[in-house]
Design a protein around this motif. Structure first.
Motif, PDB file in Angstrom:
ATOM      1  N   ALA A  53     -19.779  23.941  33.791  1.00 11.78           N
ATOM      2  CA  ALA A  53     -21.171  24.269  34.112  1.00 11.78           C
ATOM      3  C   ALA A  53     -21.362  25.771  34.269  1.00 11.78           C
ATOM      4  CB  ALA A  53     -21.591  23.545  35.389  1.00 11.78           C
ATOM      5  N   PHE A  54     -20.370  26.449  34.847  1.00 11.16           N
ATOM      6  CA  PHE A  54     -20.506  27.879  35.114  1.00 11.16           C
ATOM      7  C   PHE A  54     -20.264  28.706  33.860  1.00 11.16           C
ATOM      8  CE2 PHE A  54     -19.050  31.500  38.153  1.00 11.16           C
ATOM      9  CZ  PHE A  54     -20.268  32.127  37.981  1.00 11.16           C
ATOM     10  N   SER A  55     -19.145  28.468  33.177  1.00 10.97           N
ATOM     11  CA  SER A  55     -18.715  29.366  32.114  1.00 10.97           C
ATOM     12  C   SER A  55     -19.199  28.963  30.725  1.00 10.97           C
ATOM     13  CB  SER A  55     -17.180  29.451  32.101  1.00 10.97           C
ATOM     14  OG  SER A  55     -16.691  29.951  33.327  1.00 10.97           O
ATOM     15  N   VAL A  56     -19.509  27.688  30.503  1.00 12.48           N
ATOM     16  CA  VAL A  56     -19.910  27.237  29.175  1.00 12.48           C
ATOM     17  C   VAL A  56     -21.429  27.098  29.068  1.00 12.48           C
ATOM     18  CG1 VAL A  56     -19.685  25.418  27.445  1.00 12.48           C
ATOM     19  CG2 VAL A  56     -17.701  26.063  28.843  1.00 12.48           C
ATOM     20  N   THR A  57     -22.034  26.440  30.058  1.00 11.17           N
ATOM     21  CA  THR A  57     -23.486  26.221  29.994  1.00 11.17           C
ATOM     22  C   THR A  57     -24.281  27.295  30.721  1.00 11.17           C
ATOM     23  OG1 THR A  57     -23.632  24.870  32.012  1.00 11.17           O
ATOM     24  CG2 THR A  57     -23.000  23.753  29.971  1.00 11.17           C
ATOM     25  N   GLY A  58     -23.650  27.998  31.662  1.00  9.90           N
ATOM     26  CA  GLY A  58     -24.343  29.035  32.415  1.00  9.90           C
ATOM     27  C   GLY A  58     -25.270  28.509  33.486  1.00  9.90           C
ATOM     28  N   HIS A  59     -25.172  27.232  33.847  1.00 12.73           N
ATOM     29  CA  HIS A  59     -26.015  26.646  34.885  1.00 12.73           C
ATOM     30  C   HIS A  59     -25.398  26.921  36.258  1.00 12.73           C
ATOM     31  CE1 HIS A  59     -27.620  23.654  31.678  1.00 12.73           C
ATOM     32  NE2 HIS A  59     -28.320  24.764  31.703  1.00 12.73           N
TER      33      HIS A  59
END
Length: 384
Positions: A95-101
């Protein structure tokens, strides 16, 4: 499934892969300007967070879930419960590093750390292992630090990112120093192959705790550089005395001893470099990476090798050649990132790149060497 029988198995594989891929991604971002789908925080803040609360917390989770079972005799998370905990950690990283959410990542990360905290606290409480409070309290504070970071990253708390990142880094250093006092003399006295009694003193323990508390509060929350520097100078002296008292020539013949010892040397070096960053012209990033690569990186890699070998029924006194090479590579990575920029600042970017390559090579060797051990039953037929 064997991989879900005890916490060190999935989390050490996860930490090894993330240590490899995370720095690989950081290298692509730093060197080749790869865009990252994250808003509101800098790429440096992303890198710092993921190495502190992503990589380091995975190692801590695997270690504590394994150690608490040994300390208390009570089974910690395994099977489906362990899979859920590991899944929360993986989902937060995606969620943090791939999607940026960031907000979703914050919820997942917080859930992961709270479940971990409860999972290791309950056995300690049930067995009345009150001596583990110092460790559990640091894990609680790390959970709070991660929440502060996400509050800052989502714009809810002005100082949240600073408090979360620096607080997390120095809490992990504090946790390492606490655990080192417990286990490093024990490992050395029983691992050098001859009778030796290392020097320890109560005054060193007390002085170290007091000075570190002063350093932590001053550096993280008060931003009083001179107070931080004087505390760091005191810590350098205290831990130099301790390292001298823990030295015996036999450690240099045992890779899983000298790697622990060198890690503590880097932490000690970090304290004196911090002093020079305040009163001299040493960049603050140099001191931070002495703590991060030489201290946290080398200590965690060494402990992952030791725990993996020991808990899969193998001989920790005779690690595989690939493990020894990996430890040498990580020492070289720390030297390249900490010392070479001070010697030749004109090639600063190249030294960072060299350090990244050496780190990636070290963690590649860890994954290739230890993944088969972590995913198969113990060789001696014992549970674990």
């Amino acid at each position: 499934m064997t991989i879900l029988s005890l916490g060190f198995r999935p989390f050490f594989i996860g930490a090894g892969l993330f240590g490899l891929l995370g720095i690989g991604l950081w290298m692509a971002i730093f060197t080749f300007n790869l865009p990252l789908p994250i808003e509101h925080i800098s790429i440096v803040e992303w890198h710092a967070h993921e190495m502190i609360y992503g990589y380091s917390l995975a190692v801590i989770a695997g270690f504590l879930l394994t150690a608490v079972r040994n300390w208390t005799g009570i089974q910690t998370l395994h099977g489906t419960g362990l899979l859920i905990l590991f899944g929360l950690w993986v989902a937060a990283r995606i969620a943090f590093s791939v999607t940026g959410h960031i907000a979703i990542a914050g919820l997942l990360d917080t859930a992961f750390m709270l479940v971990l905290l409860v999972s290791v606290s309950i056995p300690c409480i049930q067995s009345r292992q009150w001596q583990q409070i110092a460790i559990l309290s640091k894990l609680l504070l790390l959970t709070a630090g991660n929440v502060l970071f996400y509050l800052g990253a989502t714009g809810e708390l002005a100082q949240g990112i600073h408090w979360g990142l620096y607080g997390g880094l120095y809490l992990i250093i504090g946790l390492i120093l606490t655990m080192a006092r417990r286990v490093v003399p024990f490992f050395i006295e029983r691992g050098v192959g001859y009778p030796v009694q290392l020097f320890n003193a109560k005054w060193l323990d007390i002085t170290s705790v007091v000075l570190y508390l002063g350093f932590f509060v001053s550096e993280v929350f008060l931003d009083t550089a001179h107070v931080s520097a004087w505390c760091a100078a005191g810590l350098f002296i205290v831990h130099t005395v301790r390292l001298i008292g823990w030295h015996t020539p036999g450690i240099w013949k045992a890779p899983l001893l000298w790697s622990l010892y060198i890690s503590l040397i880097f932490i000690d070096l970090g304290f004196i470099l911090f002093v020079f960053s305040v009163y001299g012209d040493v960049p603050g990033s140099v001191a931070l990476h002495a703590f991060a690569i030489g201290g946290i990186g080398l200590m965690t890699l060494s402990m992952m090798f030791r725990v993996t070998l020991g808990h899969t029924g193998r001989n920790v006194q005779s690690p595989p050649r690939a493990a020894v090479i990996a430890l040498f590579l990580l020492v070289a990575a720390a030297l390249a990132r900490v010392l070479l920029p001070m010697v030749d600042v004109a090639h600063y970017t190249q030294w960072i790149g060299l350090s990244q390559i050496l780190w990636i090579a070290a963690f590649t060797l860890f994954v290739v060497t230890c993944a088969p051990m972590l995913t198969t039953p113990r060789v001696d037929g014992q549970p674990g």
